[in-house]
Design a protein around this motif. Structure first.
Motif, PDB file in Angstrom:
ATOM      1  N   ASP A 189       0.858  -1.181   0.000  1.00  0.00           N
ATOM      2  CA  ASP A 189       0.000   0.000   0.000  1.00  0.00           C
ATOM      3  C   ASP A 189       0.899   1.237   0.000  1.00  0.00           C
ATOM      4  O   ASP A 189       1.515   1.573   1.004  1.00  0.00           O
ATOM      5  CB  ASP A 189      -0.890  -0.033   1.252  1.00  0.00           C
ATOM      6  N   SER A 190       0.985   1.908  -1.142  1.00  0.00           N
ATOM      7  CA  SER A 190       1.940   3.003  -1.317  1.00  0.00           C
ATOM      8  C   SER A 190       1.347   4.357  -0.946  1.00  0.00           C
ATOM      9  O   SER A 190       0.174   4.626  -1.191  1.00  0.00           O
ATOM     10  CB  SER A 190       2.408   3.032  -2.772  1.00  0.00           C
ATOM     11  N   SER A 191       2.184   5.227  -0.316  1.00  0.00           N
ATOM     12  CA  SER A 191       1.768   6.575   0.050  1.00  0.00           C
ATOM     13  C   SER A 191       2.862   7.560  -0.331  1.00  0.00           C
ATOM     14  O   SER A 191       4.007   7.441   0.131  1.00  0.00           O
ATOM     15  CB  SER A 191       1.503   6.662   1.561  1.00  0.00           C
TER      16      SER A 191
ATOM     17  N   ASP B 169       7.795   4.392   0.743  1.00  0.00           N
ATOM     18  CA  ASP B 169       6.378   4.654   0.495  1.00  0.00           C
ATOM     19  C   ASP B 169       5.449   3.871   1.414  1.00  0.00           C
ATOM     20  O   ASP B 169       4.240   4.072   1.423  1.00  0.00           O
ATOM     21  CB  ASP B 169       6.036   4.382  -0.964  1.00  0.00           C
ATOM     22  N   ASN B 170       6.024   2.956   2.183  1.00  0.00           N
ATOM     23  CA  ASN B 170       5.249   2.156   3.133  1.00  0.00           C
ATOM     24  C   ASN B 170       6.224   1.642   4.187  1.00  0.00           C
ATOM     25  O   ASN B 170       7.248   1.045   3.840  1.00  0.00           O
ATOM     26  CB  ASN B 170       4.561   0.999   2.414  1.00  0.00           C
TER      27      ASN B 170
END
Length: 304
Positions: free
Chosen positions: A259-261, A271-272
């Motif tokens: 789940d990338s942010s 990113d995670n």
């Protein structure tokens, strides 16, 4: 009285003959040629000092001395240390406390072989040659969900009845004996300054919602910039598991569907954090994917 410490073994003697045996046993336990014994002024103080889980206490003298010495400190068979008594002539080795989970029966056999003595093991499953579930659990690093059920399991075997147990990290509400493997890896990230209480509540609720047992946790993991985050460190300490952190580069090198942010990437370089950290530790599968709440994130993986 004199004492000798050889690694996890803590020996005490009360006579000259006992001292001779103590020194001989010390040499055999550590493959050394000489030891120096230390004087002991108070038996209770000695016992209090060494009565810790993982230790092996050896009283060279009458069994009654050992029983009276340990009586004020005995708490629970799941945490009490192995306690043995050996007569000063080295004829008999008697497991006094924690024969199975603490390993006293096994230590008694090993020490008896070293000094040419007879191990006096009295637990029913041992003398009948029956399977001992608590010994199996200890040797395989498994937690027992309910000691009363473990006792009933042994009682069934001794009555000649069938008895079963299940190995699972799942939290079960139904009756039954379960052995819990240390196989869960908890990845966590959080805003700076999150309290231990907030993080603990988040973890326990997540476990409950996913029917996972807290006793199955083997490690907590995160990103390097959180290595000094007090709440996370305190949480790992409360669980008696290591807190392992990884660099952003290591996290980003993990392969998988995470789940990338972009916001997390900008702030941390990865990113995670929670899922990638679980993967970096070596978990084969993520059971609980990234879950966020009030500035905290969590993911839980399994490593068999």
């Amino acid at each position: 009285m004199e004492r000798l410490t050889v690694g996890k073994y803590n020996l005490i003697c009360f006579t000259d003959a006992g001292k001779k045996l103590m020194l001989t046993l010390g040499e055999k336990l550590n493959d050394r040629n000489a030891f120096d014994a230390e004087n002991v002024e108070n038996l209770s103080d000695f016992t209090s000092e060494v009565f810790n889980e993982g230790n092996v206490l050896i009283y060279i003298g009458a069994v009654a001395i050992a029983v009276r010495a340990i009586a004020p400190f005995v708490k629970d068979k799941t945490t009490d240390p192995a306690v043995l008594a050996i007569d000063e002539q080295g004829n008999f080795v008697v497991p006094v406390l924690s024969g199975h989970i603490g390993g006293a029966n096994e230590y008694a056999r090993q020490i008896a072989e070293l000094i040419g003595a007879i191990p006096v093991v009295t637990t029913a499953t041992d003398i009948r040659g029956e399977f001992a579930v608590d010994v199996f659990a200890r040797k395989n690093n498994l937690e027992i969900n309910d000691m009363k059920m473990a006792k009933e399991f042994s009682a069934k075997l001794l009555r000649g009845e069938d008895a079963v147990f299940t190995v699972s990290p799942r939290a079960h509400s139904e009756d039954g004996l379960f052995l819990i493997p240390k196989c869960l890896v908890v990845g966590m990230g959080c805003r700076k300054g999150k309290s231990f209480e907030e993080l603990e509540e988040f973890l326990l609720n997540t476990l409950k919602e996913n029917y996972l047992d807290v006793r199955a946790i083997k490690a907590m993991v995160s990103i390097d910039i959180k290595k000094d985050e007090e709440g996370l460190k305190m949480l790992a300490d409360s669980l008696s598991v290591p807190f392992v952190t990884y660099s952003a580069d290591t996290l980003m090198a993990q392969e998988g569907d995470f789940d990338s942010s972009e916001l997390v990437l900008e702030k941390t370089g990865a990113d995670n954090v929670c899922e990638r950290a679980v993967s970096a530790y070596g978990a084969e599968k993520i059971l609980v994917h990234k879950t966020a709440k009030d500035g905290m994130t969590i993911a839980i993986g399994v490593q068999t």
